[in-house]
Design a protein around this motif. Sequence first.
Motif, PDB file in Angstrom:
ATOM      1  N   ARG A 135       0.547  -0.998   0.057  1.00  0.00           N
ATOM      2  CA  ARG A 135      -0.465   0.351  -0.176  1.00  0.00           C
ATOM      3  C   ARG A 135       1.256   1.080   0.194  1.00  0.00           C
ATOM      4  O   ARG A 135       0.458   2.367  -1.079  1.00  0.00           O
ATOM      5  CB  ARG A 135      -1.128  -0.096   1.475  1.00  0.00           C
ATOM      6  CG  ARG A 135      -1.831   1.309   1.600  1.00  0.00           C
ATOM      7  CD  ARG A 135      -2.810   1.397   2.122  1.00  0.00           C
ATOM      8  NE  ARG A 135      -2.490   0.636   3.532  1.00  0.00           N
ATOM      9  CZ  ARG A 135      -2.232  -0.001   5.030  1.00  0.00           C
ATOM     10  NH1 ARG A 135      -2.585  -1.198   4.897  1.00  0.00           N
ATOM     11  NH2 ARG A 135      -2.066   0.374   5.384  1.00  0.00           N
ATOM     12  N   THR A 136       1.918   1.502   1.020  1.00  0.00           N
ATOM     13  CA  THR A 136       2.857   2.165   0.488  1.00  0.00           C
ATOM     14  C   THR A 136       3.489   2.668  -0.415  1.00  0.00           C
ATOM     15  O   THR A 136       3.742   3.880  -1.149  1.00  0.00           O
ATOM     16  CB  THR A 136       3.871   1.924   2.309  1.00  0.00           C
ATOM     17  OG1 THR A 136       3.387   1.831   2.979  1.00  0.00           O
ATOM     18  CG2 THR A 136       4.716   2.967   1.849  1.00  0.00           C
ATOM     19  N   TYR A 139       1.073   4.133  -2.643  1.00  0.00           N
ATOM     20  CA  TYR A 139       0.726   5.024  -2.451  1.00  0.00           C
ATOM     21  C   TYR A 139       1.969   6.464  -3.465  1.00  0.00           C
ATOM     22  O   TYR A 139       1.643   7.784  -3.065  1.00  0.00           O
ATOM     23  CB  TYR A 139       0.509   5.474  -0.799  1.00  0.00           C
ATOM     24  CG  TYR A 139      -1.074   5.194  -0.299  1.00  0.00           C
ATOM     25  CD1 TYR A 139      -1.983   5.191  -1.087  1.00  0.00           C
ATOM     26  CD2 TYR A 139      -0.422   5.006   1.062  1.00  0.00           C
ATOM     27  CE1 TYR A 139      -2.827   4.329  -0.311  1.00  0.00           C
ATOM     28  CE2 TYR A 139      -2.103   5.153   1.545  1.00  0.00           C
ATOM     29  CZ  TYR A 139      -3.136   4.888   0.752  1.00  0.00           C
ATOM     30  OH  TYR A 139      -3.979   4.028   1.259  1.00  0.00           O
ATOM     31  N   SER A 140       3.113   5.900  -2.749  1.00  0.00           N
ATOM     32  CA  SER A 140       4.133   6.908  -3.467  1.00  0.00           C
ATOM     33  C   SER A 140       3.917   6.399  -5.091  1.00  0.00           C
ATOM     34  O   SER A 140       4.474   7.480  -5.755  1.00  0.00           O
ATOM     35  CB  SER A 140       5.804   5.620  -3.407  1.00  0.00           C
ATOM     36  OG  SER A 140       5.187   5.619  -1.740  1.00  0.00           O
ATOM     37  N   ALA A 143       1.682   9.740  -5.852  1.00  0.00           N
ATOM     38  CA  ALA A 143       2.160  10.833  -5.114  1.00  0.00           C
ATOM     39  C   ALA A 143       3.122  11.482  -6.338  1.00  0.00           C
ATOM     40  O   ALA A 143       3.025  12.784  -6.896  1.00  0.00           O
ATOM     41  CB  ALA A 143       3.021  10.614  -3.719  1.00  0.00           C
TER      42      ALA A 143
END
Length: 205
Positions: A135-136, A139-140, A143
């Motif tokens: 998930r991280t 998200y990166s 972004a």
Amino acid sequence: EFETAMAFVIITNCVFIGLQVELTSRSASTSPMEFFIISQVYTFIFLTELVLNLTAEGFQFFWSPWCGWNYLDLVVVVTSVIEGIVDAIILLRHGSGSALLPGATSLRVMRILRVARILRVARIARILRFLHALRTFIYSIVATLKALLWALVLLFLIIYCFGIVFTQQAGDFLVDSEFELQVSATERDLIRRYWGTLPRAMFTL
């Protein structure tokens, strides 16, 4: 432990969906009864999880900070239930030797089934809820999309400017060399093909 178990269920369900789609595409027929039973087991597990979450969270289920994941769970479960009901109708009608449903109703049912099966892919996204590292990473990537957009804009401007320069130079060269025998017709055609217009020049670059 509950989240680990649900992550395992989602992963196995993703593998099952892939196998079911592959088998259906190769045989060009409906899935066997075993696949229908396994699909209903997964639907029951997801429905049980949804009911437990609704019972534990109450109205916070729809307004919590992570409500987006809850809405995704709700869509997945509802589409799974719809798909299960339609599949059951098809199997019952097929087993009895009668048509699925008369006229336009049959067409509507098949459209609902197609939409429900397409939305099965949303189940794969649920794995992001349980795998923090993945998930991280997602998200990166999201972004960086803004920076990527501006990089594409800059690249387009660079190509646009050089396209203008090369198109203008190619046009001037064709005019100046119109009566020169050193430039063959083939070369002139190649110049026109790759640099004759601004869009062609940009595409060549």
